[in-house]
Design a protein around this motif. Structure first.
Motif, PDB file in Angstrom:
ATOM      1  N   ALA A 319       1.489  10.985  -6.569  1.00  0.00           N
ATOM      2  CA  ALA A 319       2.772  11.143  -5.939  1.00  0.00           C
ATOM      3  C   ALA A 319       2.371  11.184  -4.020  1.00  0.00           C
ATOM      4  O   ALA A 319       2.908  10.533  -3.379  1.00  0.00           O
ATOM      5  CB  ALA A 319       3.423  12.017  -6.713  1.00  0.00           C
ATOM      6  N   ASP A 320       0.957  12.068  -4.323  1.00  0.00           N
ATOM      7  CA  ASP A 320       0.346  12.000  -2.806  1.00  0.00           C
ATOM      8  C   ASP A 320      -0.062  10.925  -1.880  1.00  0.00           C
ATOM      9  O   ASP A 320       0.121  10.911  -0.891  1.00  0.00           O
ATOM     10  CB  ASP A 320      -0.181  13.415  -2.589  1.00  0.00           C
ATOM     11  N   ARG A 321      -0.856  10.193  -2.960  1.00  0.00           N
ATOM     12  CA  ARG A 321      -0.505   8.690  -1.723  1.00  0.00           C
ATOM     13  C   ARG A 321       0.301   8.253  -1.985  1.00  0.00           C
ATOM     14  O   ARG A 321       0.610   7.433  -0.688  1.00  0.00           O
ATOM     15  CB  ARG A 321      -1.441   8.286  -3.406  1.00  0.00           C
ATOM     16  N   LEU A 322       1.506   7.893  -2.386  1.00  0.00           N
ATOM     17  CA  LEU A 322       2.912   7.503  -2.186  1.00  0.00           C
ATOM     18  C   LEU A 322       3.413   8.299  -0.997  1.00  0.00           C
ATOM     19  O   LEU A 322       3.374   8.114   0.010  1.00  0.00           O
ATOM     20  CB  LEU A 322       3.516   7.334  -3.032  1.00  0.00           C
ATOM     21  N   LEU A 323       3.220   9.062  -1.037  1.00  0.00           N
ATOM     22  CA  LEU A 323       4.557  10.032  -0.252  1.00  0.00           C
ATOM     23  C   LEU A 323       3.261  10.374   1.202  1.00  0.00           C
ATOM     24  O   LEU A 323       3.881  10.337   2.491  1.00  0.00           O
ATOM     25  CB  LEU A 323       4.432  11.808  -0.619  1.00  0.00           C
ATOM     26  N   ARG A 324       2.415  10.053   1.268  1.00  0.00           N
ATOM     27  CA  ARG A 324       1.558  10.311   2.556  1.00  0.00           C
ATOM     28  C   ARG A 324       2.025   8.647   3.413  1.00  0.00           C
ATOM     29  O   ARG A 324       1.689   8.742   4.340  1.00  0.00           O
ATOM     30  CB  ARG A 324       0.134  10.497   2.524  1.00  0.00           C
ATOM     31  N   TYR A 325       1.537   7.672   2.835  1.00  0.00           N
ATOM     32  CA  TYR A 325       2.556   6.564   2.977  1.00  0.00           C
ATOM     33  C   TYR A 325       3.911   5.972   3.830  1.00  0.00           C
ATOM     34  O   TYR A 325       3.590   5.970   4.660  1.00  0.00           O
ATOM     35  CB  TYR A 325       2.297   5.319   1.914  1.00  0.00           C
ATOM     36  N   LEU A 326       4.075   7.049   3.057  1.00  0.00           N
ATOM     37  CA  LEU A 326       5.745   7.315   3.212  1.00  0.00           C
ATOM     38  C   LEU A 326       6.395   7.648   4.399  1.00  0.00           C
ATOM     39  O   LEU A 326       6.959   7.149   5.459  1.00  0.00           O
ATOM     40  CB  LEU A 326       6.626   7.608   2.197  1.00  0.00           C
ATOM     41  N   ALA A 327       5.946   8.706   4.915  1.00  0.00           N
ATOM     42  CA  ALA A 327       5.081   9.966   5.696  1.00  0.00           C
ATOM     43  C   ALA A 327       5.071   9.042   7.381  1.00  0.00           C
ATOM     44  O   ALA A 327       4.935   9.503   7.905  1.00  0.00           O
ATOM     45  CB  ALA A 327       4.597  11.164   5.832  1.00  0.00           C
ATOM     46  N   LEU A 363       9.991  -5.982  -3.911  1.00  0.00           N
ATOM     47  CA  LEU A 363       9.336  -5.568  -4.951  1.00  0.00           C
ATOM     48  C   LEU A 363       9.466  -5.561  -6.522  1.00  0.00           C
ATOM     49  O   LEU A 363       8.164  -6.380  -6.488  1.00  0.00           O
ATOM     50  CB  LEU A 363      10.083  -3.878  -5.300  1.00  0.00           C
ATOM     51  N   VAL A 364      10.067  -6.591  -6.879  1.00  0.00           N
ATOM     52  CA  VAL A 364      10.128  -7.258  -7.997  1.00  0.00           C
ATOM     53  C   VAL A 364       9.279  -8.498  -8.062  1.00  0.00           C
ATOM     54  O   VAL A 364       8.958  -8.573  -8.613  1.00  0.00           O
ATOM     55  CB  VAL A 364      11.488  -7.784  -8.834  1.00  0.00           C
ATOM     56  N   ARG A 365       9.398  -9.028  -7.005  1.00  0.00           N
ATOM     57  CA  ARG A 365       8.432 -10.862  -6.965  1.00  0.00           C
ATOM     58  C   ARG A 365       7.565 -10.523  -6.641  1.00  0.00           C
ATOM     59  O   ARG A 365       6.611 -10.795  -7.210  1.00  0.00           O
ATOM     60  CB  ARG A 365       9.326 -11.093  -5.207  1.00  0.00           C
ATOM     61  N   SER A 366       6.590  -9.321  -5.979  1.00  0.00           N
ATOM     62  CA  SER A 366       5.785  -8.662  -6.323  1.00  0.00           C
ATOM     63  C   SER A 366       4.203  -7.584  -7.638  1.00  0.00           C
ATOM     64  O   SER A 366       4.015  -7.362  -8.006  1.00  0.00           O
ATOM     65  CB  SER A 366       5.299  -7.754  -4.897  1.00  0.00           C
ATOM     66  N   ARG A 367       5.878  -7.617  -8.835  1.00  0.00           N
ATOM     67  CA  ARG A 367       5.762  -6.912 -10.108  1.00  0.00           C
ATOM     68  C   ARG A 367       5.609  -5.837 -10.182  1.00  0.00           C
ATOM     69  O   ARG A 367       4.657  -5.329 -10.780  1.00  0.00           O
ATOM     70  CB  ARG A 367       4.633  -7.456 -10.926  1.00  0.00           C
ATOM     71  N   GLY A 404      -5.079   2.117  -9.142  1.00  0.00           N
ATOM     72  CA  GLY A 404      -4.976   1.000  -8.558  1.00  0.00           C
ATOM     73  C   GLY A 404      -3.254   0.549  -7.921  1.00  0.00           C
ATOM     74  O   GLY A 404      -2.554  -0.295  -7.408  1.00  0.00           O
ATOM     75  N   GLU A 405      -2.141   1.219  -9.187  1.00  0.00           N
ATOM     76  CA  GLU A 405      -0.351   0.413  -9.486  1.00  0.00           C
ATOM     77  C   GLU A 405      -0.225   0.512  -8.026  1.00  0.00           C
ATOM     78  O   GLU A 405       0.817   0.407  -7.332  1.00  0.00           O
ATOM     79  CB  GLU A 405      -0.249   0.883 -10.908  1.00  0.00           C
ATOM     80  N   ILE A 406      -0.590   1.908  -7.971  1.00  0.00           N
ATOM     81  CA  ILE A 406      -0.174   2.350  -6.728  1.00  0.00           C
ATOM     82  C   ILE A 406       0.147   1.920  -4.790  1.00  0.00           C
ATOM     83  O   ILE A 406       0.336   2.169  -4.428  1.00  0.00           O
ATOM     84  CB  ILE A 406       0.123   4.690  -6.335  1.00  0.00           C
ATOM     85  N   ASP A 407      -1.628   2.017  -4.882  1.00  0.00           N
ATOM     86  CA  ASP A 407      -2.232   1.023  -3.876  1.00  0.00           C
ATOM     87  C   ASP A 407      -1.107   0.134  -3.950  1.00  0.00           C
ATOM     88  O   ASP A 407      -0.663  -0.558  -2.824  1.00  0.00           O
ATOM     89  CB  ASP A 407      -3.225   0.909  -4.183  1.00  0.00           C
ATOM     90  N   ARG A 408      -1.040  -0.683  -5.434  1.00  0.00           N
ATOM     91  CA  ARG A 408      -0.198  -2.700  -5.351  1.00  0.00           C
ATOM     92  C   ARG A 408       1.231  -1.591  -4.623  1.00  0.00           C
ATOM     93  O   ARG A 408       1.989  -2.879  -3.908  1.00  0.00           O
ATOM     94  CB  ARG A 408       0.038  -2.966  -6.558  1.00  0.00           C
ATOM     95  N   LEU A 409       1.935  -0.859  -4.793  1.00  0.00           N
ATOM     96  CA  LEU A 409       3.113  -0.625  -4.453  1.00  0.00           C
ATOM     97  C   LEU A 409       2.938  -0.639  -3.064  1.00  0.00           C
ATOM     98  O   LEU A 409       4.464  -0.420  -2.619  1.00  0.00           O
ATOM     99  CB  LEU A 409       3.828   0.510  -5.834  1.00  0.00           C
ATOM    100  N   ILE A 410       2.168   0.179  -2.368  1.00  0.00           N
ATOM    101  CA  ILE A 410       2.077   0.660  -1.748  1.00  0.00           C
ATOM    102  C   ILE A 410       1.988  -1.008  -0.227  1.00  0.00           C
ATOM    103  O   ILE A 410       2.627  -0.649   0.818  1.00  0.00           O
ATOM    104  CB  ILE A 410       1.283   0.981  -0.847  1.00  0.00           C
ATOM    105  N   THR A 411       1.064  -1.652  -0.642  1.00  0.00           N
ATOM    106  CA  THR A 411       1.210  -2.760  -0.549  1.00  0.00           C
ATOM    107  C   THR A 411       2.459  -3.606  -0.843  1.00  0.00           C
ATOM    108  O   THR A 411       3.169  -4.807   0.126  1.00  0.00           O
ATOM    109  CB  THR A 411      -0.185  -3.862  -0.823  1.00  0.00           C
TER     110      THR A 411
END
Length: 419
Positions: A319-327, A363-367, A404-411
């Motif tokens: 969660a921290d990885r995603l939240l820091r990106y969103l911030a 996002l769905v197109r990115s699986r 890895g999934e979080i990194d893919r989500l951020i991309t």
């Protein structure tokens, strides 16, 4: 001899955990990242094996004397014992019903028989409608409902506001352990202590918290705790804890001849035998994780706390990885705390420059498996001045998700928000 573990389990072996879920071996799901776990998780093999085993070997009516029925009865009772042991409560205090929504509906009716006209309920606006609407419906029967409102910007609840709402006529406080949208983790034990000062009961919706480690209900001190097994890697059942003392006082919602049987009077539809039996697989899975990660001999409750903490450490990192990106972006509004240590790993956002639906489609197109909507929490979105149509974009993950999934989500979010 059982001992309490003095040291935490080692870091989560995500590969081992994912190996317990047949979905990750399904070729149709290859390349997809499951980020709609708050709506329903994958089922673990331990649950699937118990479910299919029941249908193959013991699909008969339980509670009779012939051997196959005895076996079916024992398979169901095993689930009651395992679930109760892991959460530190009595076997007779666990109830399985068709869903949490159904369980709360019946529960509200059973509570009403204990109260007089003019008695009061405090219900939060942070709740899923399953733990919101049922209590507010009682207004039509003479009960007064006081709204525990969220902060309109953060979506969080303040204990000071609760103190101002409770009176000597408060009979119940209903709120979520963690919201399914803003994900803020509420201080359950503190609410219980405050409610006790006026003699009020406490009902906690744990649907969005339990997937991150089943709670030690005995330590929380609540009167009622509810969650959904299909969000804790199991079958489509609602699990409800009701304290023994309270259960004896609640009205009967079953047939008249089962008024003295708590399981029947609070689950009038009758149990789904196979699914109840399969719920033991949830605890089998947690025990397998505990053993794999080197846990010492310990009580079920202690094992539960250790696995909970292991999940928490892994999920907070994600969660921290995603939240820091969103911030770092100025084009999204994050619903709820931006500090990962204060929330469950369910992250809802409102894109400020692109339509929610367009971002989700990208996002769905990115699986990426993500969801859009009000998620049965329209009162919360109204309080936060977020339109319920289309609602928020929700990304929810649990312990089997990877860095890895979080990194893919951020991309994928970079692409979806910038298109």
């Amino acid at each position: 001899m059982n001992i309490e573990p003095e040291t935490p389990l080692r870091s989560l072996d995500v590969g081992f955990a994912r190996g317990q879920f047949p979905a990750f071996s399904d070729a149709r799901l290859a390349g997809w990242a499951h980020f709609e776990n708050a709506g329903g998780s994958y089922a673990c093999r331990q649950v699937i094996d118990r479910l299919t085993g029941f249908y193959r070997r013991t699909k008969v009516q339980p509670d009779h004397a012939f051997p196959l029925s005895v076996e079916a009865t024992e398979a169901m009772e095993h689930s009651y014992r395992r679930m109760a042991g892991w959460m530190g409560v009595g076997v007779d205090e666990i109830h399985f019903g068709p869903s949490t929504s159904q369980n709360t509906y019946v529960l509200a009716r059973a509570f009403r028989s204990m109260w007089r006209d003019g008695d009061e309920i405090v219900a939060s606006t942070q709740d899923h409608e399953a733990n919101a609407g049922v209590w507010r419906r009682l207004e039509a029967t003479g009960i007064v409902v006081r709204e525990w409102r969220v902060d309109p910007e953060k979506g969080t609840l303040d204990l000071a506001d609760l103190d101002g709402l409770m009176t000597e006529r408060t009979r119940l406080v209903a709120f979520p352990h963690a919201s399914n949208v803003v994900a803020a983790i509420n201080p359950v034990a503190d609410v219980v202590a405050r409610a006790a000062e006026v003699g009020a009961r406490v009902v906690v919706d744990g649907v969005s918290y339990a997937p991150h480690g089943l709670p030690d209900i005995g330590a929380l001190g609540v009167d009622v705790y509810l969650f959904s097994a299909y969000k804790t890697w199991g079958p489509h059942q609602g699990v409800m804890y009701v304290g023994r003392d309270l259960a004896g006082r609640l009205g009967n919602e079953g047939h008249y001849f089962v008024a003295d049987q708590p399981r029947s009077k609070l689950v009038p539809a009758g149990p789904d035998h196979a699914q109840v039996a399969a719920c033991a697989g949830v605890i089998d899975y947690l025990d397998d994780l505990y053993t794999h990660h080197g846990g010492p001999s310990a009580t079920p409750v202690a094992r539960g706390r250790a696995v909970h903490d292991m999940f928490r450490a892994h999920e907070t990192n994600l969660a921290d990885r995603l939240l820091r990106y969103l911030a770092g972006r100025d084009d999204v509004r994050v619903a709820g705390p931006t500090d990962a240590t204060l929330r469950a790993p369910t992250v809802s956002i409102v894109p400020l420059r692109r339509p929610v639906a367009d971002v989700a489609e990208s996002l769905v197109r990115s699986r990426m498996m993500v969801g859009v909507g009000d998620f049965y929490a329209p009162r919360l979105l109204d309080e936060m001045r977020i339109p319920t149509e289309p609602g928020v974009l929700r990304m929810s993950f649990i312990h089997y998700n990877t860095e890895g999934e979080i990194d893919r989500l951020i991309t994928a979010l970079d692409r979806a928000l910038d298109d």
